[in-house]
Design an enzyme around this catalytic site. Structure first.
Site, PDB file in Angstrom:
ATOM      1  CD1 TRP A   1      -0.207  -1.661   3.039  1.00 28.15           C
ATOM      2  CD2 TRP A   1       0.709   0.356   3.296  1.00 28.15           C
ATOM      3  NE1 TRP A   1       0.618  -1.718   4.142  1.00 28.15           N
ATOM      4  CE2 TRP A   1       1.195  -0.482   4.324  1.00 28.15           C
ATOM      5  CE3 TRP A   1       1.159   1.680   3.261  1.00 28.15           C
ATOM      6  CZ2 TRP A   1       2.101  -0.059   5.299  1.00 28.15           C
ATOM      7  CZ3 TRP A   1       2.063   2.112   4.220  1.00 28.15           C
ATOM      8  CH2 TRP A   1       2.521   1.245   5.226  1.00 28.15           C
ATOM      9  CG  ASN A   2       5.130   1.265   0.279  1.00 28.55           C
ATOM     10  OD1 ASN A   2       4.664   0.410  -0.469  1.00 28.55           O
ATOM     11  ND2 ASN A   2       6.425   1.457   0.403  1.00 28.55           N
TER      12      ASN A   2
ATOM     13  CE  LYS B   1      -4.143  -9.142  -2.605  1.00 28.37           C
ATOM     14  NZ  LYS B   1      -4.239  -8.117  -1.508  1.00 28.37           N
ATOM     15  N   PRO B   2      -4.158  -5.794  -5.567  1.00 27.83           N
ATOM     16  CG  PRO B   2      -5.719  -4.050  -5.578  1.00 27.83           C
ATOM     17  CD  PRO B   2      -5.497  -5.468  -6.077  1.00 27.83           C
TER      18      PRO B   2
ATOM     19  N   GLY C   1       6.322  -6.678  -1.084  1.00 24.65           N
ATOM     20  CA  GLY C   1       5.683  -6.662   0.238  1.00 24.65           C
ATOM     21  C   GLY C   1       6.671  -7.102   1.293  1.00 24.65           C
ATOM     22  CB  SER C   2       6.158  -8.029   4.793  1.00 22.88           C
ATOM     23  OG  SER C   2       5.226  -9.072   4.657  1.00 22.88           O
TER      24      SER C   2
ATOM     25  CD  GLU D   1      12.000  -5.589  -6.364  1.00 26.95           C
ATOM     26  OE1 GLU D   1      12.665  -5.042  -5.471  1.00 26.95           O
ATOM     27  OE2 GLU D   1      12.440  -5.834  -7.491  1.00 26.95           O
ATOM     28  CG  LEU D   2      10.967  -9.887  -0.250  1.00 22.70           C
ATOM     29  CD1 LEU D   2      11.552 -11.162   0.336  1.00 22.70           C
ATOM     30  CD2 LEU D   2       9.463 -10.023  -0.406  1.00 22.70           C
TER      31      LEU D   2
ATOM     32  CB  CYS E   1      10.921  -0.838   0.515  1.00 17.66           C
ATOM     33  SG  CYS E   1      10.905  -0.143  -1.126  1.00 17.66           S
TER      34      CYS E   1
ATOM     35  CD  GLU F   1      10.705  -2.473   6.023  1.00 20.59           C
ATOM     36  OE1 GLU F   1      10.036  -3.511   6.207  1.00 20.59           O
ATOM     37  OE2 GLU F   1      10.885  -1.984   4.898  1.00 20.59           O
TER      38      GLU F   1
HETATM   39  P1  NAD Z   1       2.362  -7.412   3.095  1.00 20.97           P
HETATM   40  O1  NAD Z   1       3.381  -8.437   2.804  1.00 20.97           O
HETATM   41  O2  NAD Z   1       1.595  -7.496   4.345  1.00 20.97           O
HETATM   42  O3  NAD Z   1       1.273  -7.348   1.920  1.00 20.97           O
HETATM   43  C1  NAD Z   1       1.651  -7.194   0.566  1.00 20.97           C
HETATM   44  C2  NAD Z   1       0.581  -7.807  -0.324  1.00 20.97           C
HETATM   45  O4  NAD Z   1       0.567  -9.226  -0.146  1.00 20.97           O
HETATM   46  C3  NAD Z   1      -0.838  -7.337  -0.024  1.00 20.97           C
HETATM   47  O5  NAD Z   1      -1.513  -7.167  -1.249  1.00 20.97           O
HETATM   48  C4  NAD Z   1      -1.423  -8.506   0.759  1.00 20.97           C
HETATM   49  O6  NAD Z   1      -2.825  -8.606   0.699  1.00 20.97           O
HETATM   50  C5  NAD Z   1      -0.771  -9.679   0.067  1.00 20.97           C
HETATM   51  N1  NAD Z   1      -0.712 -10.921   0.852  1.00 20.97           N
HETATM   52  C6  NAD Z   1      -0.739 -11.070   2.195  1.00 20.97           C
HETATM   53  N2  NAD Z   1      -0.624 -12.368   2.524  1.00 20.97           N
HETATM   54  C7  NAD Z   1      -0.507 -13.065   1.357  1.00 20.97           C
HETATM   55  C8  NAD Z   1      -0.316 -14.439   1.032  1.00 20.97           C
HETATM   56  N3  NAD Z   1      -0.217 -15.370   1.971  1.00 20.97           N
HETATM   57  N4  NAD Z   1      -0.207 -14.787  -0.268  1.00 20.97           N
HETATM   58  C9  NAD Z   1      -0.266 -13.852  -1.253  1.00 20.97           C
HETATM   59  N5  NAD Z   1      -0.455 -12.525  -0.999  1.00 20.97           N
HETATM   60  C10 NAD Z   1      -0.569 -12.135   0.288  1.00 20.97           C
HETATM   61  O7  NAD Z   1       3.132  -6.014   3.001  1.00 20.97           O
HETATM   62  P2  NAD Z   1       2.567  -4.554   3.277  1.00 20.97           P
HETATM   63  O8  NAD Z   1       2.405  -4.346   4.739  1.00 20.97           O
HETATM   64  O9  NAD Z   1       1.406  -4.307   2.379  1.00 20.97           O
HETATM   65  O10 NAD Z   1       3.795  -3.675   2.735  1.00 20.97           O
HETATM   66  C11 NAD Z   1       4.880  -3.297   3.509  1.00 20.97           C
HETATM   67  C12 NAD Z   1       6.120  -4.105   3.162  1.00 20.97           C
HETATM   68  O11 NAD Z   1       6.402  -4.020   1.770  1.00 20.97           O
HETATM   69  C13 NAD Z   1       7.358  -3.567   3.856  1.00 20.97           C
HETATM   70  O12 NAD Z   1       8.118  -4.615   4.385  1.00 20.97           O
HETATM   71  C14 NAD Z   1       8.122  -2.882   2.722  1.00 20.97           C
HETATM   72  O13 NAD Z   1       9.507  -2.778   2.929  1.00 20.97           O
HETATM   73  C15 NAD Z   1       7.797  -3.764   1.568  1.00 20.97           C
HETATM   74  N6  NAD Z   1       8.033  -3.040   0.322  1.00 20.97           N
HETATM   75  C16 NAD Z   1       9.092  -3.423  -0.460  1.00 20.97           C
HETATM   76  C17 NAD Z   1       9.374  -2.726  -1.640  1.00 20.97           C
HETATM   77  C18 NAD Z   1      10.532  -3.101  -2.520  1.00 20.97           C
HETATM   78  O14 NAD Z   1      10.621  -2.592  -3.634  1.00 20.97           O
HETATM   79  N7  NAD Z   1      11.436  -3.963  -2.096  1.00 20.97           N
HETATM   80  C19 NAD Z   1       8.564  -1.660  -2.020  1.00 20.97           C
HETATM   81  C20 NAD Z   1       7.501  -1.297  -1.200  1.00 20.97           C
HETATM   82  C21 NAD Z   1       7.240  -2.009  -0.030  1.00 20.97           C
END
Ligand code: NAD
Length: 480
Positions: free
Chosen positions: A151-152, A175-176, A227-228, A248-249, A282, A382
């Site tokens: 979401w960021n 899937k956003p 995501g995370s 991309e974590l 991130c 982080e």
């Molecule tokens: P998150 O991992 O909680 O969620 C990301 C996405 O994954 C969401 O759309 C969520 O619904 C989905 N998701 C959750 N569980 C899932 C599963 N089991 N299977 C498939 N999809 C699933 O992350 P967040 O809180 O939305 O974002 C923050 C994180 O993203 C931070 O750690 C940040 O550093 C990272 N991030 C990384 C980059 C990069 O380029 N490396 C860029 C932006 C954010």
């Protein structure tokens, strides 16, 4: 009805409600419901993937010049509606409106960039050992891509995947994040305006279960995830069969300010990269190591500048620098990191808690922590909130080891005017990006990606599109 927008999925060129329940999205500045969208089920996901697979059988053969036209048109549609798209970002994730407009403009640029790249997919011809043979190395689209985003940066992180995949000739199911679905819906309105053929790009909103169903679908050919780290690991376990992934974590990015740095520029860089987007980046600077000669001056100047940042509701108030953080997890994590640092002896120079004058909404004060040590959470985990930990150093070698000592490997920052220091640091820092004397680590035409716990694969640049292509070797016997 209460007038709250009801969003829909976009599947096979049509807007539709989901089969399952409805998900409520809240405005982080007011706590009020901002939108309702489908919490999509396995059946919704299946329809989207089937549509994408069907569309791929023709999209893959569409001339790249024509694919480029669609992408340019989508970029124009984004530009024409940038204020509306930006408002949907701010309403759901909180960044100030001007920054949201900037994000949409960068997304439009991304679409133009990958439109051009679509026309430059190249292969190779190789001479063989025997006469009469030639090897052709050709690149073909991978197939159906599942793109899952946080979401960021609600539209850019979708766009980096979507534009590169469409340029390569892939079809996509997006899937956003469950926190920012409306911005994704706005992007898809622009694809619709560009008359992208039905099924080429599909959108299913929902939470983690929707993402899991998408990743597990056997007809997906590649998963592109941002995501995370925890979700990244879950995806490894869920994905069906053997298929390429890009991850991309999370980051935990260090800044090193050497004794030969321009102090004013280093403070300005730290301010921008620690507090922009309320630290929810991130590649945000989480932790700074500053040479002892400049240390006290650096922390005092940074604290003064952070105190001058205006915290507020970026949708309804003017001149806001830092909006609310997007959700209460970030608020609580920021509180935990600050309390931990305080208990271990850090000095809180500014901030240090929720904004006292804003009882409603997720407002956290920009916070500068001085005299930090590596055992403090803020220095090795982080935060993803508006908090920076700063520590003083004497020995550069030890500092490089500390900078490299966490599992993250996304980006690092250096301020130094000494050429040998700059070379030593840019080579020895174990990160996918190193920005020297600036804090904008990403630029659209250069590859961007992590290493170690920050993942693998690249976005931006030609490399961003290569990840959606696979190689075919054609060994041709032509007798010539
Ligand atoms: P998150 O991992 O909680 O969620 C990301 C996405 O994954 C969401 O759309 C969520 O619904 C989905 N998701 C959750 N569980 C899932 C599963 N089991 N299977 C498939 N999809 C699933 O992350 P967040 O809180 O939305 O974002 C923050 C994180 O993203 C931070 O750690 C940040 O550093 C990272 N991030 C990384 C980059 C990069 O380029 N490396 C860029 C932006 C954010």
């Amino acid at each position: 009805m209460d007038g709250v927008a009801q969003g829909q999925n976009y599947i096979d060129g049509r807007w539709e409600d989901g089969d399952g329940p409805v998900l409520e999205v809240r405005d982080p500045a007011t706590g009020e419901v901002a939108a309702r969208v489908p919490d999509s089920t396995e059946q919704d996901v299946d329809r989207a993937v089937v549509a994408a697979r069907h569309a791929w059988s023709t999209w893959r053969w569409v001339n790249p010049t024509r694919r480029a036209d669609y992408l340019h048109d989508a970029a124009e549609a984004l530009t024409a509606t940038q204020d509306r798209v930006a408002a949907s970002i701010t309403r759901e994730m909180g960044k100030p409106l001007a920054e949201a407009v900037g994000e949409v403009q960068k997304l439009a640029k991304t679409f133009h960039f990958y439109a051009e790249e679509a026309t430059r997919i190249t292969g190779a011809t190789l001479a063989n050992e025997e006469d009469g043979f030639t090897s052709l190395v050709e690149k073909e689209p991978i197939g159906v891509v599942a793109a899952i985003t946080p979401w960021n940066y609600p539209v850019e992180l979708i766009g980096w995947k979507l534009a590169a995949a469409l340029a390569a000739g892939c079809t996509v199911v997006v899937k956003p994040s469950e926190y920012t679905p409306s911005a994704a819906i706005e992007v898809f309105r622009c694809l619709e305006a560009a008359r992208l053929p039905a099924g080429v790009a599909n959108l299913v909103t929902g939470g983690g279960a929707t993402g899991r169903a998408l990743v597990a679908h056997p007809a997906i050919n590649k998963v592109a995830f941002t995501g995370s780290g925890a979700t990244g690991e879950a995806i490894f376990r869920t994905v069906s069969g053997v298929k390429p992934l890009s991850m991309e974590l999370g980051g935990n990015c260090p800044l090193i300010v050497t004794g030969h740095a321009d102090l004013e520029q280093a403070v300005a860089g730290a301010l921008r990269r620690s507090f922009r987007n309320a630290g929810q980046i991130c590649i945000a600077i989480n932790r700074a190591y500053v040479h002892a000669d400049l240390y006290e001056e650096f922390v005092q100047r940074l604290a003064k500048a952070a105190a001058g940042l205006v915290v507020g509701d970026g949708l309804r108030e003017d001149k806001v620098d830092v909006g609310p953080v997007t959700n209460t997890d970030i608020l609580e994590k920021s509180e935990r990191h600050v309390a931990d640092a305080r208990s271990k002896g850090a000095r809180v120079l500014v901030g240090g808690g929720r904004s006292p004058d804003r009882p409603v909404g997720n407002f956290y004060q920009p916070t500068v922590l001085a005299d930090c040590t590596q055992d403090m959470l803020v220095m090795h985990e982080e935060t993803f909130g508006p908090v920076i930990g700063v520590s003083s150093y004497d020995d550069l070698d030890t500092t490089i080891e500390l900078a490299n000592s966490t599992p993250a490997g996304l980006a690092a920052y250096v301020y130094s005017d000494d050429l040998s220091e700059v070379f030593a640091l840019s080579r020895r820092l174990d990160f996918g990006s190193v920005a020297v004397n600036n804090v904008d680590a990403g630029t659209i035409n250069a590859p961007y990606g992590g290493r170690k716990g920050s993942g693998f694969g690249y976005e931006h640049g030609r490399e961003g599109m290569e990840g959606y292509l696979q190689i075919k070797h054609v060994r041709l016997r032509h007798g010539s």
